[in-house]
Design an enzyme around this catalytic site. Structure first.
Site, short mmCIF file in Angstrom:
data_model
loop_
_atom_site.label_atom_id
_atom_site.label_comp_id
_atom_site.label_asym_id
_atom_site.label_seq_id
_atom_site.Cartn_x
_atom_site.Cartn_y
_atom_site.Cartn_z
N SER A 223 0.84 -1.20 0.00
CA SER A 223 0.00 0.00 0.00
C SER A 223 0.87 1.25 0.00
O SER A 223 0.65 2.18 -0.79
CB SER A 223 -0.91 0.02 1.23
N ARG B 19 0.12 8.11 5.51
CA ARG B 19 -0.90 7.42 6.32
C ARG B 19 -2.30 8.01 6.10
O ARG B 19 -3.29 7.29 6.17
CB ARG B 19 -0.55 7.55 7.80
N HIS C 227 -3.43 6.60 2.91
CA HIS C 227 -3.73 5.19 3.15
C HIS C 227 -5.11 5.02 3.78
O HIS C 227 -5.89 4.15 3.40
CB HIS C 227 -2.64 4.60 4.05
#
Lengths: 210, 210
Positions: free
Chosen positions: B18, B41, B44
């Site tokens: 990812s 993040r 994500h």
């Protein structure tokens, strides 16, 4: 300096204005009744009217999920964030909101099964699965695992909210849910999804049509 | 039918893949070190590389927030979903994760103050505010209220993650935070935001740079 921000402080008014903006900006003509409300709440939770075309519900989804909640079905969540996004006092039958991810048996189960904890945690759903409302808002592996369990004969939930998010497996897991097709479902196509969307869908289904 | 879905079941490999996809697709050249990791993040958590240009951190944000967490600062969250998205075992100093929204005194306080429960709940933050890391992922009224408290002389947190979401006040509250400018801050401009983004930022700050 004295505080001087001008903003709306009335929660009910904020909701009303938000929903009015969403309905004026988004094309929701594909949806009606409870399904339209689910779409509005998803847009509300994400701040994105542009997500509307990515919301896909099977024709029977909203009624099946709503009726299950009215019957007292439990809500099975893949992540604590989903479970904590569900507004308990709005649930029509004091429904159980269950997330098994933190169960102490899950790490060992995941190791044995050779999969993620999110997927392994679904083993603990089995006794509650029949007629439940499933809300997967985080892990593609949980949605894939659910489909494997169903294809292997596990009891069927009443409806599946399948909105895992991310770059590895999320889009594919949601396509697989639609392809499976034997349980009423809601997805958001592609990479977008998340616990806020899953919880918003449950909250919309739990309320009277606004 | 025997289960037959082909997907990655190794959590660590899913994360690695990812992050690699995110770094190959998103323009993160504005960020470095811990700040870059926070941006990764956030992307994500949302499944959206297109959110990258909307992420705005003050130059001192990542260091200030990271150092506060290392010092044991509490994390003050406006919503239970934010608090439950913070990975406890990753926190560097067993930091307290606090959400006062469900405190029994809050509904009456909100009534007295003529504001939302989300905003009223911040009154209970006062004894913990100095040097804390604030994570507002839901309510614009909470961020506006925090700014009023700071402008009226309340103790300063070490850093503010200000990512409320929505159609009424969210964009304006984040602009007001940047304009205030006296505490290191992270925002996502416009309507987008949410508890997953707030929790992802905390989790990125709590980890070693990956």
């Amino acid at each position: 300096m004295v505080s001087s921000h001008a903003y709306i402080r009335d929660g009910a008014e904020i909701y009303r204005n938000s929903f009015a903006i969403i309905r004026s900006e988004a094309d929701l003509s594909r949806f009606s009744g409870q399904a339209e409300k689910v779409a509005v709440r998803i847009i509300h939770a994400t701040g994105m009217v542009e997500i509307a075309p990515e919301i896909v519900m099977s024709p029977d989804f909203a009624d099946a999920a709503r009726n299950a909640l009215l019957r007292g079905a439990p809500i099975l969540c893949d992540a604590q964030m989903v479970a904590h996004g569900v507004t308990r006092k709005r649930l029509p039958a004091d429904n159980d909101v269950i997330c098994t991810l933190s169960d102490p048996s899950v790490p060992e189960l995941a190791e044995e099964m050779g999969t993620t904890r999110s997927a392994a945690a679904l083993e603990l759903w089995r006794p509650k699965l029949e007629g439940a409302v499933v809300a997967i808002g985080n892990a593609p592996t949980a949605l894939f695992r659910l489909l494997e369990m169903l294809e292997d004969g596990a009891p069927k939930p009443a409806a599946i909210i399948g909105v895992p998010v991310g770059f590895v497996g999320a889009a594919e897991s949601k396509e697989a849910l639609v392809e499976y097709g034997r349980v009423p479902s809601l997805i958001v196509t592609g990479r977008k999804g998340g616990s806020a969307i899953a919880a918003a869908a449950v909250n919309a289904l739990a309320s009277e049509v606004e």
